[in-house]
Design an enzyme around this catalytic site. Structure first.
Site, short mmCIF file in Angstrom:
data_model
loop_
_atom_site.label_atom_id
_atom_site.label_comp_id
_atom_site.label_asym_id
_atom_site.label_seq_id
_atom_site.Cartn_x
_atom_site.Cartn_y
_atom_site.Cartn_z
N ASP A 32 0.90 -1.30 0.10
CA ASP A 32 -0.14 -0.27 0.15
C ASP A 32 0.78 1.24 0.03
OD1 ASP A 32 0.96 -0.57 2.54
OD2 ASP A 32 -1.47 -1.17 2.92
N ASN A 80 -7.14 -3.51 14.09
CA ASN A 80 -8.80 -4.11 13.94
C ASN A 80 -9.18 -4.29 12.52
OD1 ASN A 80 -8.12 -2.34 10.99
ND2 ASN A 80 -9.54 -1.12 11.80
N HIS A 117 -7.47 -5.15 10.07
CA HIS A 117 -7.34 -4.96 8.45
C HIS A 117 -5.82 -4.99 7.86
CE1 HIS A 117 -4.95 -0.87 9.65
NE2 HIS A 117 -4.43 -1.93 9.29
N GLU A 171 -10.13 -2.40 5.36
CA GLU A 171 -10.61 -1.81 6.35
C GLU A 171 -11.77 -3.02 6.79
OE1 GLU A 171 -8.83 -0.66 8.54
OE2 GLU A 171 -8.19 1.77 7.85
C1 F6R Z 1 1.31 -1.58 6.11
C2 F6R Z 1 -0.29 -2.58 6.44
C3 F6R Z 1 -0.58 -2.15 7.42
C4 F6R Z 1 0.25 -2.43 8.90
C5 F6R Z 1 -0.95 -2.75 10.42
C6 F6R Z 1 0.05 -3.10 11.51
O1 F6R Z 1 1.56 -1.77 4.52
O2 F6R Z 1 -0.26 -2.99 5.32
O3 F6R Z 1 -2.27 -3.29 6.90
O4 F6R Z 1 1.19 -3.94 8.32
O5 F6R Z 1 -1.53 -1.51 10.08
O6 F6R Z 1 0.48 -1.33 10.96
P1 F6R Z 1 2.36 -2.02 12.45
O7 F6R Z 1 2.80 -2.35 11.92
O8 F6R Z 1 2.37 -0.37 12.72
O9 F6R Z 1 1.26 -2.00 13.61
#
Ligand code: F6R
Length: 235
Positions: A61, A130, A132, A137
């Site tokens: 992303d 959450n 995702h 989401e």
């Molecule tokens: C990042 C992504 C997100 C993160 C998730 C956890 O490229 O796609 O899904 O993996 O938000 O983020 P952290 O590791 O910062 O807790």
């Protein structure tokens, strides 16, 4: 895994095993806090002789509106934490362009590009509090391909730590879709810390539902879940 370091060690070993077996591997990569330890270890492996020069990468992303050189863009994160340090050929590193004039066309281009390389061999995933995956989401249809997404309030709050304030967090991103992620041949889901315990539990033990995006992984034939004790505390 006992802690963050052992989680990172385990995942780095799996990535390196894949590259040793197939030097031209296609890796799917994540940003955020979770994979930082893995990237540090990949740099060490590279310094000790592992060759990344034929590896292709696709990131999950990118924020809409942040240019590649913005300090909070995911392109910048990847350059700083991995690409510049392991000798990856830049032309083989792919991240959605959040500044594309036609974002829809950019999404189609991205899925097409993944397909044209033969697909992702190994996809690394973190998980949101959450549940995702990527920035898909809760409520995202399982059939979704790469698309422009509105970030959930909780995601904006979670990611505000990287910005001067929550107001500066972009409200949209381009994210590989659930279907795009599920087409990877192998997937590693990583999580650490107690704030991920509910999400990990729901993903692994709960019903498979778009309300818990990571639960879709229960339908994938080759997923490895690598979590530390705190994130596994409800399992
Ligand atoms: C990042 C992504 C997100 C993160 C998730 C956890 O490229 O796609 O899904 O993996 O938000 O983020 P952290 O590791 O910062 O807790």
């Amino acid at each position: 895994m006992n802690n963050y370091d052992s989680m990172s060690d385990e995942v780095a070993k799996l990535v390196i095993a894949k590259i040793r077996k197939k030097p031209a591997s296609v890796l799917g990569l994540a940003t955020g806090s979770t994979p930082l330890g893995v990237y540090e270890l990949l740099v060490e492996y590279h310094e000790n002789g592992v060759d990344f020069s034929q590896v292709t990468t696709f990131n999950l992303d990118e924020y809409v509106g942040l240019a590649a050189d913005h300090p909070q863009s995911y392109r910048h994160y990847m350059e700083k934490n991995l690409f510049a340090k392991v000798g990856l050929e830049r032309k083989r590193t792919h991240i959605p362009d959040g500044t594309a004039a036609d974002l829809e066309a950019e999404c189609r281009r991205y899925d097409e590009l993944i397909r044209s390389t033969g697909g992702i061999d190994l996809q690394l995933l973190g998980i949101g509090s959450n549940a995702h995956i990527g920035f898909n989401e809760p409520g995202t249809p399982f059939g979704s391909e790469t698309q422009v997404v509105d970030l959930a309030e909780s995601t904006i709050r979670d990611n505000a730590r990287f910005f001067a304030s929550a107001d500066e967090v972009p409200t949209q991103a381009i994210s590989m879709g659930i279907k795009s992620i599920m087409q990877a041949k192998n997937i590693i889901l990583m999580a650490n810390g107690g704030s991920k315990a509910d999400a990990v539990f729901a993903a692994v033990k709960g019903p498979v539902t778009p309300e818990v995006p990571a639960s879709v992984l229960q339908l994938h034939p080759s997923v490895t879940v690598v979590v530390d004790q705190a994130a596994a505390s409800r399992l």
